[in-house]
Write an enzyme that holds these catalytic residues in place. Structure first.
Site, PDB file in Angstrom:
ATOM      1  N   HIS A  81     -10.078   3.124  11.444  1.00  0.00           N
ATOM      2  CA  HIS A  81      -9.917   3.276  10.380  1.00  0.00           C
ATOM      3  C   HIS A  81      -8.549   2.657   9.914  1.00  0.00           C
ATOM      4  O   HIS A  81      -8.686   3.564   8.844  1.00  0.00           O
ATOM      5  CB  HIS A  81     -11.100   3.334   8.906  1.00  0.00           C
ATOM      6  CG  HIS A  81     -11.053   2.089   8.494  1.00  0.00           C
ATOM      7  ND1 HIS A  81     -12.450   1.256   7.900  1.00  0.00           N
ATOM      8  CD2 HIS A  81     -10.737   1.076   8.085  1.00  0.00           C
ATOM      9  CE1 HIS A  81     -12.238   0.727   6.944  1.00  0.00           C
ATOM     10  NE2 HIS A  81     -11.697  -0.217   6.906  1.00  0.00           N
ATOM     11  N   HIS A  83      -5.120  -0.451   8.685  1.00  0.00           N
ATOM     12  CA  HIS A  83      -5.305  -1.708   9.160  1.00  0.00           C
ATOM     13  C   HIS A  83      -3.292  -1.572   9.308  1.00  0.00           C
ATOM     14  O   HIS A  83      -2.273  -1.260   8.335  1.00  0.00           O
ATOM     15  CB  HIS A  83      -4.798  -2.730   7.376  1.00  0.00           C
ATOM     16  CG  HIS A  83      -6.864  -2.130   6.794  1.00  0.00           C
ATOM     17  ND1 HIS A  83      -7.300  -3.464   7.190  1.00  0.00           N
ATOM     18  CD2 HIS A  83      -7.592  -1.817   6.134  1.00  0.00           C
ATOM     19  CE1 HIS A  83      -8.673  -3.006   7.000  1.00  0.00           C
ATOM     20  NE2 HIS A  83      -8.551  -2.220   6.167  1.00  0.00           N
ATOM     21  N   ASP A 173     -14.806  -5.692   7.481  1.00  0.00           N
ATOM     22  CA  ASP A 173     -13.706  -5.178   7.392  1.00  0.00           C
ATOM     23  C   ASP A 173     -13.758  -5.424   5.912  1.00  0.00           C
ATOM     24  O   ASP A 173     -12.531  -6.491   6.338  1.00  0.00           O
ATOM     25  CB  ASP A 173     -13.413  -3.733   7.558  1.00  0.00           C
ATOM     26  CG  ASP A 173     -12.405  -2.859   6.095  1.00  0.00           C
ATOM     27  OD1 ASP A 173     -13.710  -2.183   6.048  1.00  0.00           O
ATOM     28  OD2 ASP A 173     -11.639  -2.660   6.036  1.00  0.00           O
ATOM     29  N   HIS A 200     -18.947  -3.268   6.147  1.00  0.00           N
ATOM     30  CA  HIS A 200     -18.260  -2.817   5.035  1.00  0.00           C
ATOM     31  C   HIS A 200     -19.225  -3.319   3.904  1.00  0.00           C
ATOM     32  O   HIS A 200     -19.366  -4.388   3.598  1.00  0.00           O
ATOM     33  CB  HIS A 200     -17.162  -3.389   4.527  1.00  0.00           C
ATOM     34  CG  HIS A 200     -16.141  -3.482   3.322  1.00  0.00           C
ATOM     35  ND1 HIS A 200     -15.260  -3.300   2.597  1.00  0.00           N
ATOM     36  CD2 HIS A 200     -16.934  -4.146   1.746  1.00  0.00           C
ATOM     37  CE1 HIS A 200     -15.291  -3.829   1.753  1.00  0.00           C
ATOM     38  NE2 HIS A 200     -16.107  -3.972   0.838  1.00  0.00           N
ATOM     39  N   HIS A 253     -16.183   3.374   5.139  1.00  0.00           N
ATOM     40  CA  HIS A 253     -16.037   4.419   3.827  1.00  0.00           C
ATOM     41  C   HIS A 253     -17.336   4.200   3.376  1.00  0.00           C
ATOM     42  O   HIS A 253     -17.069   4.074   2.046  1.00  0.00           O
ATOM     43  CB  HIS A 253     -15.288   3.594   3.339  1.00  0.00           C
ATOM     44  CG  HIS A 253     -15.070   2.201   3.572  1.00  0.00           C
ATOM     45  ND1 HIS A 253     -15.650   1.110   2.691  1.00  0.00           N
ATOM     46  CD2 HIS A 253     -14.080   1.081   3.810  1.00  0.00           C
ATOM     47  CE1 HIS A 253     -15.729  -0.050   3.330  1.00  0.00           C
ATOM     48  NE2 HIS A 253     -14.295   0.250   3.409  1.00  0.00           N
ATOM     49  N   ASN A 299     -11.289  -0.546  -1.744  1.00  0.00           N
ATOM     50  CA  ASN A 299     -12.571  -0.752  -1.783  1.00  0.00           C
ATOM     51  C   ASN A 299     -12.817  -0.274  -0.881  1.00  0.00           C
ATOM     52  O   ASN A 299     -13.015  -0.576   0.014  1.00  0.00           O
ATOM     53  CB  ASN A 299     -12.592  -2.651  -1.941  1.00  0.00           C
ATOM     54  CG  ASN A 299     -13.870  -3.222  -1.948  1.00  0.00           C
ATOM     55  OD1 ASN A 299     -14.427  -2.786  -2.177  1.00  0.00           O
ATOM     56  ND2 ASN A 299     -13.607  -4.735  -1.366  1.00  0.00           N
ATOM     57  N   ASP A 326      -8.531   4.356   6.564  1.00  0.00           N
ATOM     58  CA  ASP A 326      -8.580   3.164   5.811  1.00  0.00           C
ATOM     59  C   ASP A 326      -7.168   2.999   4.431  1.00  0.00           C
ATOM     60  O   ASP A 326      -6.989   2.280   3.903  1.00  0.00           O
ATOM     61  CB  ASP A 326      -9.430   3.379   4.182  1.00  0.00           C
ATOM     62  CG  ASP A 326      -9.882   1.141   4.051  1.00  0.00           C
ATOM     63  OD1 ASP A 326      -9.021   0.932   4.707  1.00  0.00           O
ATOM     64  OD2 ASP A 326     -10.868   1.242   2.832  1.00  0.00           O
ATOM     65  N   HIS A 330       0.331  -1.957   1.521  1.00  0.00           N
ATOM     66  CA  HIS A 330       0.752  -2.809   0.524  1.00  0.00           C
ATOM     67  C   HIS A 330       2.156  -3.074   0.116  1.00  0.00           C
ATOM     68  O   HIS A 330       2.125  -1.860  -0.242  1.00  0.00           O
ATOM     69  CB  HIS A 330      -0.228  -3.451  -0.384  1.00  0.00           C
ATOM     70  CG  HIS A 330      -2.324  -3.746  -0.268  1.00  0.00           C
ATOM     71  ND1 HIS A 330      -2.127  -4.947   0.166  1.00  0.00           N
ATOM     72  CD2 HIS A 330      -2.861  -2.492  -0.127  1.00  0.00           C
ATOM     73  CE1 HIS A 330      -3.390  -5.658   0.432  1.00  0.00           C
ATOM     74  NE2 HIS A 330      -3.583  -3.969  -0.010  1.00  0.00           N
TER      75      HIS A 330
HETATM   76 ZN   LIG Z   1     -10.594  -1.021   5.715  1.00  0.00          ZN
END
Ligand SMILES: [Zn+2]
Length: 448
Positions: A81, A83, A173, A200, A253, A299, A326, A330
């Protein structure tokens, strides 16, 4: 200062053999935990065993000897998982920086979620991600494609196409598949390819406007809360759908003690469910948001001590199969702002070892389970061949110094983004190098 692992200036550029000398090799899937030598030849594990390296090899100029006495040599990790933000938000992370961060974290394989811009709901985007990662090299990327077109929760994607293009699972997700009809169809469709459907779990009706876990801290801060039941209710429904369809269902998660209870019960009845937990849900409570503010907005949200206790116990006993990061990069644009405006998520790939070794050192998480939850268990969920220390396997290795004290800082991260509440703390233990095939995909600093 500590003796270097090897003299980089004098190391052979293309060694015939790489000898990891006197390491504690730990591969629970192979029943291995011993002080031995591990020898790599042309990217494959050639020999393992006490004294496996001959005196001639140890002194040959064509052999690279990594003097790693007592350090842990582990199969390199697999993240279910992450991003990587490419395509669309490369200022936060791109596939190149994401894979560099992964290698620095000890990962051989990373599965990337589909909420890029545009969303990965087509063969073309899946193929682009695979091709781009192949051109970068090092850690391998495996896309997880969307369950529904545009992650809108309405129309299923062409899973057959996506799978052919390299997708190892499907997930929306960030968004929950709210419709029971759509979720049932997704499970039925994915079952025909034996692909996991990764949910999710969030009942969006129950979390509208939520900024953090619903509880005393949210009340004190005057922020709207995200109740546990919003996760538990979806997990419960999906487990019934998984049972009815016989499909493979994976909970992303997990954050609540209620989810843990439901998953444990479902597993005991033979339902094909697996689950993952993140380091931050294992280590931080909702109190952290008071001190670290938007960096701790995630989240699902950080919960309470009793959830952490349930998650740790479930990871230790295997109810929760895997550790997943996860990893959610950012920029300051999305984090240096009001809580309501801040994007959820934190970076995680380079923090797994320093952060979670605390649990291993404390005896809360057995080392064998820690390794399994990062190697064999996640590989099995997405159908990858698990990295291992068995003779003949591709060299996918992570060398960890379990006792080295060090500070993880923003500057030390390979990731483009630095949004983590775990920075600027002292940790015991870090990744020293990651070897993938014939290459060192990551080679850390040599000094204490
Ligand atoms: Zn995620």
């Amino acid at each position: 200062m500590i003796a270097p692992l090897f003299d980089r200036a004098r190391a052979p550029k293309h060694p015939e053999l790489v000898v990891f000398r006197g390491v504690r090799a730990v591969d629970p899937a192979a029943g291995l935990d011993a002080l031995i030598d591990v020898i790599v030849e042309r990217g494959l594990i050639a020999r393992v065993g006490a004294g496996a390296a001959t005196q001639e090899e140890l002194t040959s100029e064509r052999v690279l000897v990594v003097d790693a006495l007592g350090r842990w040599l582990l199969p390199a990790f697999v993240d279910l998982h992450a991003h990587f933000r490419e395509p669309g938000q490369e200022y936060k992370e791109d596939i190149g920086s994401g894979l560099a961060a992964a290698a620095a974290g000890g990962f051989a394989h990373v599965c990337c979620m589909p909420n890029t811009k545009p969303i990965n709901d087509t063969r073309a985007i899946t193929e682009m991600m695979v091709a781009r990662a192949a051109s970068v090299g090092g850690t391998r990327l495996h896309p997880i494609a969307a369950i529904t077109k545009g992650q809108r929760g309405e129309e299923l994607t062409e899973m057959a196409d996506l799978r052919e293009a390299g997708a190892v699972g499907v997930s929306d997700d960030g968004v929950c598949v709210m419709s029971s009809v759509v979720m049932r169809r997704a499970l039925e469709y994915a079952r025909t390819f034996d692909m996991p459907v990764i949910q999710h779990c969030e009942d969006h009706g129950l979390t509208a406007g939520a900024q953090m876990h619903e509880g005393a801290v949210a009340t004190r801060l005057g922020l709207r809360g995200w109740p546990r039941v919003a996760e538990d209710a979806i997990v419960a429904r999906d487990l019934l759908l998984a049972e009815a369809t016989g499909a493979r269902y994976h909970v992303a998660h997990v954050s609540t003690e209620g989810s843990v209870r439901l998953i444990r019960e479902a597993k005991s009845r033979g339902i094909r469910v697996t689950a993952e937990v993140t380091p931050h849900h294992l280590m931080l409570t909702d109190e952290a948001i008071v001190g670290y503010r938007t960096f701790c907005k995630v989240n699902p949200p950080l919960r309470e001590a009793r959830d952490i206790e349930a998650l740790r116990a479930a990871l230790a006993d295997g109810t929760i199969d895997a550790i997943a990061t996860d990893h959610a990069p950012h920029s300051p644009l999305e984090k240096d702002c009001e809580m309501q405006e801040a994007s959820p998520g934190m970076v995680g790939l380079e923090l797994v070892v320093p952060v979670l070794l605390e649990l291993v050192h404390a005896g809360v998480l057995p080392l064998a389970r820690f390794v399994d939850a990062l190697t064999r268990a996640p590989s099995k969920i997405v159908g990858l061949e698990a990295p291992s220390l068995v003779v003949g396997a591709r060299a996918e290795l992570t060398l960890v110094d379990p006792d080295l004290e060090h500070v993880v800082s923003a500057a030390s991260l390979r990731s483009k983004s630095k949004n983590s509440p775990f920075l600027d703390r002292t940790y015991r233990g870090r990744v020293e190098l990651t070897m993938l095939g014939e290459q060192f995909a990551f080679l850390g600093g040599e000094h204490r």
